[in-house]
Design a protein around this motif. Sequence first.
Motif, PDB file in Angstrom:
ATOM      1  N   LYS A  92       0.838  -1.200   0.000  1.00 10.77           N
ATOM      2  CA  LYS A  92       0.000   0.000   0.000  1.00 10.77           C
ATOM      3  C   LYS A  92       0.871   1.247   0.000  1.00 10.77           C
ATOM      4  CE  LYS A  92      -4.166   1.908   2.129  1.00 10.77           C
ATOM      5  NZ  LYS A  92      -5.198   1.742   3.187  1.00 10.77           N
ATOM      6  N   TYR A  98      -2.237   0.839  -4.393  1.00  8.14           N
ATOM      7  CA  TYR A  98      -1.534  -0.382  -3.997  1.00  8.14           C
ATOM      8  C   TYR A  98      -0.620  -0.796  -5.141  1.00  8.14           C
ATOM      9  CZ  TYR A  98      -5.546  -0.444  -0.840  1.00  8.14           C
ATOM     10  OH  TYR A  98      -6.503  -0.103   0.088  1.00  8.14           O
ATOM     11  N   LEU A 247      -7.116  -7.875  -2.059  1.00  7.65           N
ATOM     12  CA  LEU A 247      -7.704  -6.664  -1.490  1.00  7.65           C
ATOM     13  C   LEU A 247      -8.965  -7.006  -0.690  1.00  7.65           C
ATOM     14  CD1 LEU A 247      -7.330  -4.114  -4.442  1.00  7.65           C
ATOM     15  CD2 LEU A 247      -6.046  -4.148  -2.304  1.00  7.65           C
ATOM     16  N   ASP A 250      -7.925  -9.054   2.503  1.00  8.14           N
ATOM     17  CA  ASP A 250      -7.245  -8.214   3.499  1.00  8.14           C
ATOM     18  C   ASP A 250      -8.148  -7.124   4.067  1.00  8.14           C
ATOM     19  OD1 ASP A 250      -4.993  -9.712   3.045  1.00  8.14           O
ATOM     20  OD2 ASP A 250      -4.039  -8.243   1.726  1.00  8.14           O
ATOM     21  N   GLU A 252      -9.331  -4.548   2.503  1.00  4.36           N
ATOM     22  CA  GLU A 252      -9.094  -3.227   1.921  1.00  4.36           C
ATOM     23  C   GLU A 252     -10.282  -2.751   1.092  1.00  4.36           C
ATOM     24  OE1 GLU A 252      -6.528  -1.241   2.470  1.00  4.36           O
ATOM     25  OE2 GLU A 252      -5.501  -2.652   3.778  1.00  4.36           O
ATOM     26  N   LYS A 418     -10.184   2.955  -5.272  1.00  2.57           N
ATOM     27  CA  LYS A 418      -8.998   2.184  -4.897  1.00  2.57           C
ATOM     28  C   LYS A 418      -8.341   1.647  -6.173  1.00  2.57           C
ATOM     29  CE  LYS A 418      -9.470   2.478  -0.383  1.00  2.57           C
ATOM     30  NZ  LYS A 418      -9.865   1.345   0.473  1.00  2.57           N
TER      31      LYS A 418
END
Length: 495
Positions: A92, A98, A247, A250, A252, A418
């Motif tokens: 990140k 990322y 992602l 995790d 995110e 993102k």
Amino acid sequence: MQYQSTRDSSVSVSAAQAISQGISKDKGLFVPKSIPDISAELDALCKLDYIGRAKKVLGHFLTDFTEEELSACVEGAYLGKFDEDEVAPLSKVGEDAYLLELWHGPTCAFKDVALQLLPYLLTTSAKKVVDGKKIVILVATSGDTGKAALEGFKDVENTSILVFYPEDGVSPMQKLQMTTQEGGNVSVCAIEGNFDDAQNGVKSIFTDPALAKKLSENGMMFSSANSINWGRLVPQIVYYVSAYCDLVADGEIKAGEKINVVVPTGNFGNILAAYYAREMGVPIARLICASNQNNVLTDFIRTGTYDRNRDFHTSISPSMDILISSNLERLLYHLCDNDDKVLSQWMTSLTEQGRYTVDEKVKERLQSVFWGGYCDDAATKETIWEVFAKYSYLCDTHTAVAVNVYGQYVAKTGDHTKTVIASTASPFKFSGSVLDAIDPKAVDADDFVTAGRLSEISGCPIPRALRELKEKQPRFAGRCTRDTMEQVVLGMLGM
């Protein structure tokens, strides 16, 4: 799953045939007749590791491989070959970005992810369809493909590999990686000119009927390790699927939440793999195509006109120093609804006039998915410095182009979705340029001294594969022109 040629939709071959052959006899590229939908499988894929995800994704495209064959290929390619168990980990950088680190393989570049697997796919395919012929791999490289292909195919039974690279178009570390390559079935030759000269020469050799006949009479056949070969491209789809799954796993992003993807782009293969992942149902909103000052792709995305009639720039991001992006042909074939006649007209125009313009419908489809931007060497160096100063993260010259263009995209659109940014090489493959961006006075004429200083300043270790190059002596010093490439190939084969 069957594959057809971009220049003749009536061609229909299996995955094994497409991989063995590399390129269609009509000079078209093989594409899948349909793109599988994996959207319903994403939750299950999130629970698997990289190898498990690779088996599932590849299984949709390589349907003539048995489950045992596919497992053997994937495990042989990735188990113990990468310095990260995840193969392609995410780091990140900032609130919304990322970096997808694709350079943890044996040659420290993203090409390893595909080229550690391709030899397994190719030899398995050859056993199915070419009746024991020796496979002769020809490669044109702008830097990283060459070494990754040489490493992947070294001493692979019943294969030979010959790599052509632009004499003055690769970094010192890239050149040393190739010219010191070990293996009894490998050869390397510099070519006067740029990557496009090497790529066009290889394509010409591939599609020469007389030469193909001569090889066949001697129990051989050509194939490719460039991304014109579907077997090189399909493994790259996996890491975009895997990045999305990571992602989600995790925490995110939420399952189903869309992301953007940024790719530093030359031959268009890496970003095309992200396009295929999107078409398979991975929730990707925009694909951001990042170029250096050889910005032919940026102009194409913005205008619908592809024009290679421009100055060629040698840059500090040499793997992107390309004016003819071969894999764009695959994308255009899909965007024009598989109209091989229209596609062939554009490719003929590119060959004869150096340019073509797509119709308004294709242009609209292109721009609905892709956004293009570019930056020059000065902006690339500034980005390397900014990322290091702000995040203590060291990125190479190609990754920096992608980060810079991502910044341009956010500033232009206000889109803070993102975003996964493909990080394509270790910074130590381009240590002179990277150190020059951070501390110009520390750069030394000796690339290994420079790499050592970069390591000291950044606190990042030099990858072992690059560190060990210092003790190796070059094995290959040959050079040729595009017109003499065929003689070099015949000479290597003892013909």
